[in-house]
Design an enzyme around this catalytic site. Sequence first.
Site, PDB file in Angstrom:
ATOM      1  NE  ARG A 154       1.601   1.488  12.276  1.00 39.37           N
ATOM      2  CZ  ARG A 154       1.175   1.357  11.020  1.00 39.37           C
ATOM      3  NH1 ARG A 154       0.717   2.385  10.335  1.00 39.37           N
ATOM      4  NH2 ARG A 154       1.201   0.176  10.428  1.00 39.37           N
ATOM      5  CG  ASN A 190      -0.327  -0.328   2.499  1.00 36.97           C
ATOM      6  OD1 ASN A 190       0.880  -0.234   2.600  1.00 36.97           O
ATOM      7  ND2 ASN A 190      -1.113  -0.682   3.488  1.00 36.97           N
ATOM      8  CG  HIS A 249      -4.841   3.550   9.923  1.00 33.31           C
ATOM      9  ND1 HIS A 249      -4.040   2.796  10.755  1.00 33.31           N
ATOM     10  CD2 HIS A 249      -4.177   3.607   8.753  1.00 33.31           C
ATOM     11  CE1 HIS A 249      -2.957   2.410  10.101  1.00 33.31           C
ATOM     12  NE2 HIS A 249      -3.030   2.889   8.872  1.00 33.31           N
ATOM     13  CD  GLN A 278      -4.882   3.493  14.045  1.00 31.76           C
ATOM     14  OE1 GLN A 278      -4.152   4.336  13.604  1.00 31.76           O
ATOM     15  NE2 GLN A 278      -5.178   2.424  13.352  1.00 31.76           N
TER      16      GLN A 278
HETATM   17  P1  NAI Z   1      10.317   1.221   4.537  1.00 33.63           P
HETATM   18  O1  NAI Z   1      10.884   0.170   5.426  1.00 33.63           O
HETATM   19  O2  NAI Z   1      10.416   1.034   3.061  1.00 33.63           O
HETATM   20  O3  NAI Z   1      10.979   2.639   4.870  1.00 33.63           O
HETATM   21  C1  NAI Z   1      11.159   3.097   6.167  1.00 33.63           C
HETATM   22  C2  NAI Z   1      12.341   4.048   6.178  1.00 33.63           C
HETATM   23  O4  NAI Z   1      12.410   4.660   7.468  1.00 33.63           O
HETATM   24  C3  NAI Z   1      13.692   3.341   5.955  1.00 33.63           C
HETATM   25  O5  NAI Z   1      14.405   4.026   4.939  1.00 33.63           O
HETATM   26  C4  NAI Z   1      14.385   3.436   7.305  1.00 33.63           C
HETATM   27  O6  NAI Z   1      15.802   3.538   7.195  1.00 33.63           O
HETATM   28  C5  NAI Z   1      13.771   4.725   7.840  1.00 33.63           C
HETATM   29  N1  NAI Z   1      13.884   4.872   9.298  1.00 33.63           N
HETATM   30  C6  NAI Z   1      13.715   3.931  10.262  1.00 33.63           C
HETATM   31  N2  NAI Z   1      13.929   4.478  11.461  1.00 33.63           N
HETATM   32  C7  NAI Z   1      14.230   5.779  11.267  1.00 33.63           C
HETATM   33  C8  NAI Z   1      14.571   6.848  12.117  1.00 33.63           C
HETATM   34  N3  NAI Z   1      14.678   6.674  13.448  1.00 33.63           N
HETATM   35  N4  NAI Z   1      14.807   8.049  11.571  1.00 33.63           N
HETATM   36  C9  NAI Z   1      14.750   8.227  10.227  1.00 33.63           C
HETATM   37  N5  NAI Z   1      14.452   7.247   9.360  1.00 33.63           N
HETATM   38  C10 NAI Z   1      14.202   6.036   9.879  1.00 33.63           C
HETATM   39  O7  NAI Z   1       8.800   1.391   5.011  1.00 33.63           O
HETATM   40  P2  NAI Z   1       7.586   1.998   4.182  1.00 33.63           P
HETATM   41  O8  NAI Z   1       6.946   0.946   3.359  1.00 33.63           O
HETATM   42  O9  NAI Z   1       8.037   3.262   3.555  1.00 33.63           O
HETATM   43  O10 NAI Z   1       6.566   2.307   5.373  1.00 33.63           O
HETATM   44  C11 NAI Z   1       6.916   3.217   6.414  1.00 33.63           C
HETATM   45  C12 NAI Z   1       5.866   3.163   7.501  1.00 33.63           C
HETATM   46  O11 NAI Z   1       4.662   3.723   7.031  1.00 33.63           O
HETATM   47  C13 NAI Z   1       5.463   1.758   7.945  1.00 33.63           C
HETATM   48  O12 NAI Z   1       6.371   1.221   8.871  1.00 33.63           O
HETATM   49  C14 NAI Z   1       4.116   1.998   8.554  1.00 33.63           C
HETATM   50  O13 NAI Z   1       4.252   2.322   9.922  1.00 33.63           O
HETATM   51  C15 NAI Z   1       3.594   3.214   7.801  1.00 33.63           C
HETATM   52  N6  NAI Z   1       2.471   2.841   6.914  1.00 33.63           N
HETATM   53  C16 NAI Z   1       1.255   3.460   7.103  1.00 33.63           C
HETATM   54  C17 NAI Z   1       0.170   3.096   6.347  1.00 33.63           C
HETATM   55  C18 NAI Z   1      -1.150   3.761   6.509  1.00 33.63           C
HETATM   56  O14 NAI Z   1      -2.164   3.238   6.050  1.00 33.63           O
HETATM   57  N7  NAI Z   1      -1.214   4.922   7.115  1.00 33.63           N
HETATM   58  C19 NAI Z   1       0.264   2.013   5.347  1.00 33.63           C
HETATM   59  C20 NAI Z   1       1.612   1.533   5.143  1.00 33.63           C
HETATM   60  C21 NAI Z   1       2.654   1.903   5.934  1.00 33.63           C
END
Ligand code: NAI
Length: 358
Positions: A256, A117, A309, A285
């Site tokens: 989040r 997503n 959400h 939530q």
């Molecule tokens: P991803 O794993 O591809 O990217 C996450 C990035 O955050 C990585 O580049 C990582 O190095 C970075 N990161 C981790 N800790 C960090 C920190 N302390 N400071 C700076 N950067 C940091 O994950 P993706 O697919 O981009 O998703 C990110 C988040 O989005 C998910 O973990 C989820 O919580 C949220 N999400 C929300 C959705 C919604 O419906 N609102 C749906 C899908 C994801």
Amino acid sequence: MKVLAILYSGGKHAEEESRLLGTTENQLGIRDYLQSQGHEYIVSDDKEGPDSVFQKHIVDAEVLITTPFHPGYLTRDLIEKAKNLKICITAGVGSDHIDLNAAVEKGIQVLEVSGSNVVSVAEHVVMSILLLVRNFVPAHEMIERGDWQVSEIARNAYDLEGKVVGTIGAGRIGYRVLQRLLPFDCKELLYFDYTALPEQAARTVNAKRVEDLKEFVSKCDVVTVNCPLHEGTKGLVNADLLKHFKKGAWLVNTARGAICDKDAVAAAVASGQLNGYAGDVWNVQPAPKDHIWRTMKNPLGAGNGMVPHYSGTTLDAQARYANGTKSILENYLTNKDQEPQNIIVGKKGYETKAYGQR
Ligand code: NAI
């Protein structure tokens, strides 16, 4: 084998719209598949308290399916009670509702449908940035009320062109946000991530990395949060960091809720330190009816772009994460290797870098 799924209830909407796959009614479309193989499939939205369906069946379920939209919070205590649990599948992205350290200790695998997503969320981020910067929500509400006072809206409406926009986290979603922002001719696109983008990828979106978080936020007119929730990001955007934001900046968080301190954000919006806050994720939530993020406003009575959400659960996304959930289940049942990008906790522990395990 018992498979337990905690999904959200879709009511009449799910009865009328079968593509609402992530609901208790449509059950991710896998009931026939599981039952044809002789497995028991328990599906419910009842997830809180010791008498809930979740807590009753977690005791002997082998597979747990949850979604981030209506999270079944799998705490350390529940993991202790889950004597038969082998694999948790997140139908979507983001497994912070599971105590991952406890899962590692108990040898329970955690998988999610990576990428399912990310476009859905990136589009929502761009929409949320625009609706805050252009002061859209109060403008629409004015029209519904039957009023017409352009100056009341225009006094706090801007163009995105010429602004500095930065993402905390430049992974799958953060990078797609940068890609989508490129044609808006922002003054600068910035990112803060503890991993640098590959040089070519950064050049493609013309994004610069800022390594110090306070310096990063002080440069941005708009900050968007796109990192996972883990021990290192809980409360990352707190009262202290908010002081370093540009006065009147906009903040969008679809990652989040708990990455941003609830009360500090509400206070920053009320004082005008933030001109607005938008997103779809909440620290709990469903959010309680009196959650301050539902109604917080800036000093001009605007600046709130909060929604439930749903950014990552469009009908397009639901098709992708339902298919992905089925593939993970099939791999598990036939003892095939899982796709590496879907593994958060594998047979030998953490396998993802995203949760800060590096
Ligand atoms: P991803 O794993 O591809 O990217 C996450 C990035 O955050 C990585 O580049 C990582 O190095 C970075 N990161 C981790 N800790 C960090 C920190 N302390 N400071 C700076 N950067 C940091 O994950 P993706 O697919 O981009 O998703 C990110 C988040 O989005 C998910 O973990 C989820 O919580 C949220 N999400 C929300 C959705 C919604 O419906 N609102 C749906 C899908 C994801």
